[in-house]
Structure formats: structure tokens, C-alpha cells
Motif scaffolding. Structure first.
Motif, PDB file in Angstrom:
ATOM      1  N   MET A   1      38.794  27.191  13.411  1.00  0.00           N
ATOM      2  CA  MET A   1      40.208  27.074  13.761  1.00  0.00           C
ATOM      3  C   MET A   1      40.567  28.079  14.851  1.00  0.00           C
ATOM      4  O   MET A   1      41.268  27.767  15.807  1.00  0.00           O
TER       5      MET A   1
ATOM      6  N   LYS B   1      44.657  27.836  16.905  1.00  0.00           N
ATOM      7  CA  LYS B   1      44.069  27.382  18.172  1.00  0.00           C
ATOM      8  C   LYS B   1      45.016  27.576  19.360  1.00  0.00           C
ATOM      9  O   LYS B   1      44.569  27.575  20.494  1.00  0.00           O
TER      10      LYS B   1
ATOM     11  N   ARG C   1      34.623  33.566  26.040  1.00  0.00           N
ATOM     12  CA  ARG C   1      35.820  33.291  26.826  1.00  0.00           C
ATOM     13  C   ARG C   1      36.691  34.533  26.827  1.00  0.00           C
ATOM     14  O   ARG C   1      36.480  35.449  26.029  1.00  0.00           O
TER      15      ARG C   1
ATOM     16  N   ASN D   1      30.776  27.053  20.956  1.00  0.00           N
ATOM     17  CA  ASN D   1      31.826  26.328  20.229  1.00  0.00           C
ATOM     18  C   ASN D   1      33.245  26.510  20.785  1.00  0.00           C
ATOM     19  O   ASN D   1      33.923  25.521  21.046  1.00  0.00           O
ATOM     20  N   PRO D   2      33.709  27.769  20.980  1.00  0.00           N
ATOM     21  CA  PRO D   2      35.084  27.908  21.491  1.00  0.00           C
ATOM     22  C   PRO D   2      35.269  27.265  22.855  1.00  0.00           C
ATOM     23  O   PRO D   2      36.344  26.721  23.134  1.00  0.00           O
TER      24      PRO D   2
ATOM     25  N   ARG E   1      33.560  24.652  24.054  1.00  0.00           N
ATOM     26  CA  ARG E   1      33.562  23.197  23.912  1.00  0.00           C
ATOM     27  C   ARG E   1      34.884  22.702  23.349  1.00  0.00           C
ATOM     28  O   ARG E   1      35.379  21.647  23.717  1.00  0.00           O
ATOM     29  N   MET E   2      35.454  23.493  22.431  1.00  0.00           N
ATOM     30  CA  MET E   2      36.764  23.139  21.878  1.00  0.00           C
ATOM     31  C   MET E   2      37.822  23.130  22.978  1.00  0.00           C
ATOM     32  O   MET E   2      38.765  22.369  22.944  1.00  0.00           O
TER      33      MET E   2
ATOM     34  N   GLU F   1      24.644  26.862  20.460  1.00  0.00           N
ATOM     35  CA  GLU F   1      25.757  25.962  20.101  1.00  0.00           C
ATOM     36  C   GLU F   1      26.872  26.727  19.403  1.00  0.00           C
ATOM     37  O   GLU F   1      28.054  26.444  19.591  1.00  0.00           O
ATOM     38  N   ASN F   2      26.481  27.704  18.573  1.00  0.00           N
ATOM     39  CA  ASN F   2      27.475  28.538  17.918  1.00  0.00           C
ATOM     40  C   ASN F   2      28.339  29.253  18.950  1.00  0.00           C
ATOM     41  O   ASN F   2      29.557  29.273  18.847  1.00  0.00           O
TER      42      ASN F   2
ATOM     43  N   ASP G   1      38.474  29.328  16.897  1.00  0.00           N
ATOM     44  CA  ASP G   1      37.768  28.876  18.094  1.00  0.00           C
ATOM     45  C   ASP G   1      38.541  27.789  18.838  1.00  0.00           C
ATOM     46  O   ASP G   1      38.221  27.463  19.980  1.00  0.00           O
TER      47      ASP G   1
END
Lengths: 362, 333
Positions: free
Chosen positions: B221, A73, A150, A98-99, A101-102, A94-95, B223
Motif C-alpha cells: 500500500m 499511496k 524513488r 515494486n514502487p 511499477r506501481m 522485482e521487490n 509502495d
């Protein structure tokens, strides 16, 4: 957007060596393909880049920063997995989100970026669906969407289109290449498909048994393979690699074989004599040979073994002295199986490899 | 409108339709359909199972209903009382309290078992001593509930119980045993149930964790997820169906198994642990009011079935599974 240097990297699984003393430099924004058969260490290399696998020895740098100890990460990477690795309980939107939102991006921006990426990949009508409701090609585009929402420093692709059918694969090659050039993100792309590597990469790293064989542009790899392994792996149909003996006649070197003799001159001749080797592999690509039913001076005589139509071309296998030459020719060629025919060649396209070590000697 | 949309997407869908992704509709059909082979013998093959099932489950079920509508006595013949048995339950404080205690008991047991069970499973998963530890953890489950009750009866004993001494030393308990105090007796029972049945949750969760796809964890991970977040966003939604099965099993067991309660407290002190199944046992087999007992049993059965069906419905509903995944995320955020 960053340059990657892999310096003296080794990967051990217990006693087994998966990657052996690997050195690679990817320039900023470059598209590098790591090419090799399964078990060659290419996936281990990718997983070490991603931080999913411990680097046994050596180091990897992103720019000037050593990343050995960083968690995935913290590496600012985005990766597409071979099996897409979509989250089955989440919708396409949503898939893809994900990055983001993380990373704690606010909701409005997330929605906008996801929609932009989905439009680019033409999956905006699928955003509310679950992965189970998608076809293979659509899943694959969602996986790519998750990567491009991103702007990471590095894209990692682990055989992302290996499971698609041939037509879709061809289409995705174009799309991916275009996307990468458009975004200019440094990309490492692992594949076992030489056609993918040749068509997409700026540079290709060919690996075999954990060892880097050759690193160069697709054109270099294709026209100047450093050894018989690379020569045989890259290119379809495969390069002809015929074992011959070296002889001299009146100080002129030549290659002899049960079915033919080839007189060498110039560069090839010097190279053949230089190493004092008794046997050499004569390598030439099928498209650099010509086959004809009429005898011509210097042509190799043989009989037609099979004819295979490749669409626009015809692949003819010619048997001569227990060995076979593959020749790529026009479907207009009239030679039927078992008929005698004659192969002419241009030595300008020929390669010579040491029979012992397999290394190119030209 | 539809047409423009379709044209916009033509580039990709054209490829996919070529490959047979989209089913083609034909405007003609075969002249006649071939007859499908008939399988009459399957009724014969299933008959023994159906008959056995009828004898051991369906007959007692109807007999239960019959009893609940009668005043059943061993000496005299049964007397029809209609819904009288049921009507009297509403005025019965022990009955309503029994429900409240049962809900409290079951909720405590389930919450603790799920929490501890899942945490244990996560710790055990991939640990070097996984196999050994799983075997060790399974030991309580192998014990018969009555034996487990007896073991804990001695451990809790106010004079020589080792756990009693332990509780006393930390200052949680006074002189009286955990089971003898109205305020703590329920906890005494919950601890035994948690001790005996948490391993089941661990085992089921562990099986679920083994099936969490590695590539999804890795993708998450990359992500940007840490390990805790990875658990809540990927592992938890994946083990969710397994957890539901575990909850279903345990809640039904809580409604049925009272072996250790009978051994440890028998419903006391006072009525502090007289959960409904215990009260049912008392009415039916201590006071031999079989009719009223059957009425209690029937209401218990209906509630169990309804709750079970609700859980199964949630289990079958893919939308709820997403909801759970989302819930996991928000708690983590």
C-alpha cells in the motif's frame, strides 16, 4: 521533501489511548527519531503518518497539505518495516522495482533505477534471488533498496535494524545516516534503541505512555533530560538517580542520604530551595563520576559491589547506604569487590529532579 | 575476475562471514563417527497401517487391472481377452463423448467455483459477520450429494419447482425443465455442483487469506497499490498454494462424484450429461459388463493420476508460483 507537522494528534484503540495530544514539527530534510519503549505509541504515530492507521483526533500536515484523509499511496511516502515485509514470491529486483511499477514507470527506467540502488547498497549480485535465500542483513538492505529507488517526500523507518546482530546494526546505522544526508529526504525513524536515536537523529522525540516527553537534539536530550524518565531511558549505562532529602545548614542547601551528604551551591542550590521540596532525586551520569581507593575531601564513601568490563571502560557499582552508584572508569581501577572506595563528582554535570513529579528543577 | 568481484563486495560480506553466515570448510575430520541409534521397531509400528492400506487400496487396484483384461461374468468363470476391452473403447462414441462431456463439466464447475469462491472469501475475510456467514455457507457441504440432488430435483421440477418458475419468469427457460433440455441440462448439473462445493473453495481460500502477511499488504500500500492491486500482487500469490489444493480436490471429485447426476438426469436427456463416470456406472452396473467397465475405470484412473501429479508438480515448483504472481499483476495492469 517536505516538512511534517503533527498537530494535537490522538490515537485511540477502543478505550485505550495509544497517543495523547502529540505535537511535533519535522523540518524539511530533517532526520527525526521517535524514541521510546514498546507500547509508548511510537509505532502508532508512524502508522498514522503512513496512512495505515486512522488518526483519531488532530491532524497531520505534509507541508501545507492535510493528509488525514489520503490513502497511503497518495501520500508520497516510502517505508521500511520492522520485519522487512519483502514479497516472498518476487526476486530481489522485482521487490525493489515494486514502487516504481506501481507508479507506472517504464521498464528501462525501472531497471536502471533498481540497478543504481542495488549498487549503492552493494546488493547488485543478489538481484535474481528470492528473499528466502537472503540473510537478515541482506533482506534489510533490499527493504531499504525498495525505499530509495524513488524519491519520495518522506522516508518512514519502523525499527528497520532492530533484528540485525550488533555488528551489522552498527554498520547499518552509518549507512542509513549517510544515505539520508546524501538524499536530503525528510525522515521519521522509530526505534526503542537509544543508541540508534542518539547516533543518527538530528532531533529526537522521546515518548512514554503515549505522551511526548521531550523533543530536542541528541545533545540536549542527553545532557538536559527534562524528567527522570528521559534521564533513565537515554544513556547507557543508565544515569544514577538517587533519592535524597533536602536540608539546610547555615542557609546553605545540601542533599542528605544515609551514606553521604552533598553540599549544593550556585544554580543547583537555588533550584533546590526554590520549590520547597523535601526530597529530590540527585542525577548524575556514570561517566561524570570518578572512583578512587583513596579518600579525598567531599567524596562519597562506599564499597565496591560489582565490576563489569565494558571493553574500553570498566563499570563499577558502588554501594552506599543501600543505594548503588554506577561509575564508569578505566579498567586500571584496582578496587576489588567489598573493598571501600570513594566517589568524587563534579556538580556541573549533576541534575536535580523533583521526587514527586520527576521533572527536572534546574 | 572472480577475485575483483569478491574484493568489491568484501566490505559487507566480511561482516557476515564473521558471523558464521558462510560455512567454513575444514580440511580434517573426526577419527571415527559415532553410530546412529537404530530404530527397527518402526517397521513393526507401521505394519498394521501398511497392511490395511494394502487391503483396501492396493488389492482392489490390481483386481481392477485383472478385470479389465478379462470378460467378467457372474455366472461363468472369467475369460482372458487381453487388451480387447481397451481396443473396443476407441470405437465407442459414448466413451469419447463421455470424455468431452467430463472435461466440459469439470472445467465449468472449477472455473465458477474458484471465481465465486475466491470473491466470497475476500468479501467474508475480516467482515463483521464472518463467523455466522461461514457457518451458513457451509450448510450445502454438509448435505449428502444424493440429498442435494433430490432437493434440486424438486427445485428444477417443470410443474412445481420454485427455481423453474423463477427461471421461467426471468425468461431464461420455456416450459421444459432445465434438466429436460439437451442444451441446458449440463448447466443444471453445474449449478448444483457449484452450489454444493463453492463453500469448500471459500473455506480454503479464507484460510489462505488469513495467512497473507499484514506487513506485506501494508508495504505494498505504501509502495502505491490500491486495494484491488494489493489483492492481485500480494494476496493472490500468497493464497496460490491454497487455491491449488482446492483445485486438486475439486477436479478429482468431479471425476468421481456422480451421485447428484444419477439422481437428477441419469445421463440424459439423450446423452447430454453422460459424462464418463456416469457411462462407467452404466456399463458396469446397468449392463453388468464388468470387464469393459474396469477398462474405462482404469483409463479414468490413469488420467486422474497424471493430472493430479501435474498439479502437485506445479504446486511444488517455486518458480511457477512466481509466474502466477506475475500473471496476477498483468491482468491488473
Amino acid at each position: 521533501m517536505v516538512a511534517i507537522s503533527i498537530e494535537n494528534v490522538w490515537k485511540y484503540y477502543g478505550e485505550t489511548v495509544a497517543v495523547q495530544d502529540l505535537n511535533l514539527e519535522c523540518r524539511d530534510g530533517e532526520f527525526v527519531c521517535v524514541l521510546g519503549p514498546s507500547g509508548c505509541g511510537k509505532s502508532s504515530t508512524m502508522r498514522m503518518l503512513a496512512g495505515l492507521e486512522h488518526i483519531s483526533a488532530g491532524q497531520i500536515l505534509f507541508g501545507d497539505k492535510r493528509i488525514n484523509e489520503l490513502a497511503p499511496k497518495d501520500r508520497d511516502i516510502a517505508m521500511v518495516f520492522e520485519n522487512y515485509a519483502l514479497y516472498p514470491h518476487k526476486t530481489v529486483a522485482e521487490n525493489m522495482a515494486n514502487p516504481l511499477r506501481m507508479a507506472g514507470v517504464d521498464k528501462a527506467t525501472v531497471t536502471k533505477k533498481v540497478l543504481d540502488a542495488a549498487k549503492l547498497l552493494e546488493i547488485d549480485h543478489l538481484l535474481d534471488r528470492k528473499p528466502v535465500e537472503l540473510s537478515g542483513g541482506q533482506k534489510q538492505r533490499v527493504a531499504i533498496g525498495r525505499v530509495i529507488v524513488r524519491q519520495p517526500a518522506v522516508y518512514l523507518f519502523d525499527e528497520p535494524i532492530a533484528h540485525l546482530d550488533a555488528k551489522l546494526r552498527a554498520r547499518m546505522r552509518t549507512e542509513l545516516k549517510h544515505l539520508q544526508q546524501h538524499q536530503g529526504v525528510t525522515t521519521v525513524y522509530v526505534t526503542h534503541d537509544q543508541l540508534e536515536a542518539l547516533s543518527m537523529a538530528d532531533r529526537i522525540a522521546v515518548m512514554h505512555d503515549g505522551v511526548l516527553q521531550q523533543f530536542g537534539t541528541p545533545a540536549e536530550i542527553y545532557s538536559n533530560p527534562v524528567n527522570t524518565w528521559v534521564a533513565g531511558f537515554v544513556g547507557e549505562p543508565t544515569m544514577n538517580l538517587i533519592l535524597t532529602e533536602v536540608a539546610t545548614e547555615a542557609d546553605r542547601p545540601k542533599l542528605t542520604h544515609k551514606g553521604f551528604t552533598i553540599d549544593l551551591d550556585g544554580q543547583l542550590g537555588e533550584a533546590a530551595l526554590r520549590g520547597n521540596e523535601k526530597a529530590l532525586r540527585f542525577g548524575i551520569r556514570p561517566e561524570n563520576l570518578k572512583v578512587s581507593l583513596e579518600r579525598s575531601p567531599g567524596a562519597i564513601e562506599g564499597t565496591v559491589y560489582t565490576r563489569q568490563l565494558l571493553g574500553s571502560d570498566l563499570l563499577v557499582e558502588v554501594e552506599t547506604g543501600n543505594d548503588h552508584f554506577r561509575v564508569r572508569t578505566s579498567p586500571a581501577f584496582e578496587g576489588e569487590v567489598d573493598r571501600p572506595c570513594y566517589i568524587s563528582y563534579d556538580l556541573g554535570h549533576a541534575h536535580l529532579f523533583s521526587a514527586e513529579t520527576g521533572q527536572s528543577i534546574v | 575476475m572472480q577475485k575483483t568481484l569478491r574484493a568489491k563486495r568484501a566490505s559487507f560480506s566480511a561482516i557476515e562471514e564473521d558471523h558464521g553466515y558462510a560455512a567454513r570448510r575444514l580440511d580434517y575430520g573426526p577419527g571415527a563417527l559415532n553410530e546412529e541409534p537404530k530404530r527397527r521397531y518402526h517397521i513393526l509400528l507401521m505394519a498394521p497401517a501398511i497392511l490395511t492400506l494394502a487391503a483396501i487400496t492396493i488389492y482392489p487396484f490390481f483386481w481392477l487391472i485383472y478385470m479389465s483384461l478379462h470378460k467378467v461374468s457372474v455366472a461363468r468363470s472369467d475369460r482372458w481377452v487381453g487388451l480387447d476391452n481397451y481396443a473396443r473403447l476407441f470405437g465407442d462414441v459414448k466413451y469419447t463423448d463421455g470424455w468431452l462431456l467430463l472435461v466440459k463439466y469439470s472445467a465449468l464447475c472449477l472455473t465458477l467455483e474458484i471465481l465465486i469462491g475466491v470473491v466470497l472469501a475476500v468479501i467474508l475475510n475480516g467482515s463483521r459477520f464472518e463467523k455466522v456467514l461461514v457457518t451458513v455457507f457451509l450448510m450445502p457441504m454438509m448435505m449428502s450429494p444424493v440429498v442435494a440432488g433430490l432437493v434440486w430435483y424438486y427445485l428444477y421440477n417443470g410443474t412445481f419447482g420454485w427455481y423453474h418458475w423463477l427461471f421461467q419468469s426471468i425468461g431464461i427457460l420455456g416450459e421444459t425443465s432445465i434438466l429436460a433440455d439437451i442444451d441446458t441440462a449440463m448447466w443444471g448439473l453445474v449449478i448444483v455442483d457449484v452450489w454444493q462445493w463453492t463453500p469448500l473453495i471459500t473455506l480454503i481460500t479464507l484460510a489462505g487469506l488469513k495467512r497473507v502477511p499484514q506487513d506485506q499488504l501494508e508495504a505494498n500500500m505504501v509502495d502505491g497499490a490500491g486495494s484491488l492491486r494489493n489483492f492481485f500482487t500480494v494476496s493472490l500469490p500468497n493464497i496460490y498454494p491454497f487455491l491449488l489444493i482446492a483445485i486438486l480436490l475439486r477436479f478429482m471429485d468431479n471425476f468421481r462424484f456422480i451421485d447428484h447426476i444419477l439422481v437428477l438426469t441419469g445421463g440424459g436427456p439423450g446423452n447430454a450429461t453422460r459424462i464418463l463416470p456416469v457411462y462407467l456406472f452404466d456399463v458396469s452396473f446397468q449392463f453388468f459388463k464388468l470387464g469393459r467397465g474396469a477398462a474405462i475405470a482404469f483409463t479414468l484412473l490413469i488420467v486422474t493420476i497424471v493430472l493430479g501429479l501435474i498439479l502437485v508438480r506445479i504446486f511444488d515448483d517455486p518458480k511457477k508460483q512466481v509466474a502466477s504472481g506475475e500473471a496476477g499483476e498483468t491482468t491488473d495492469d
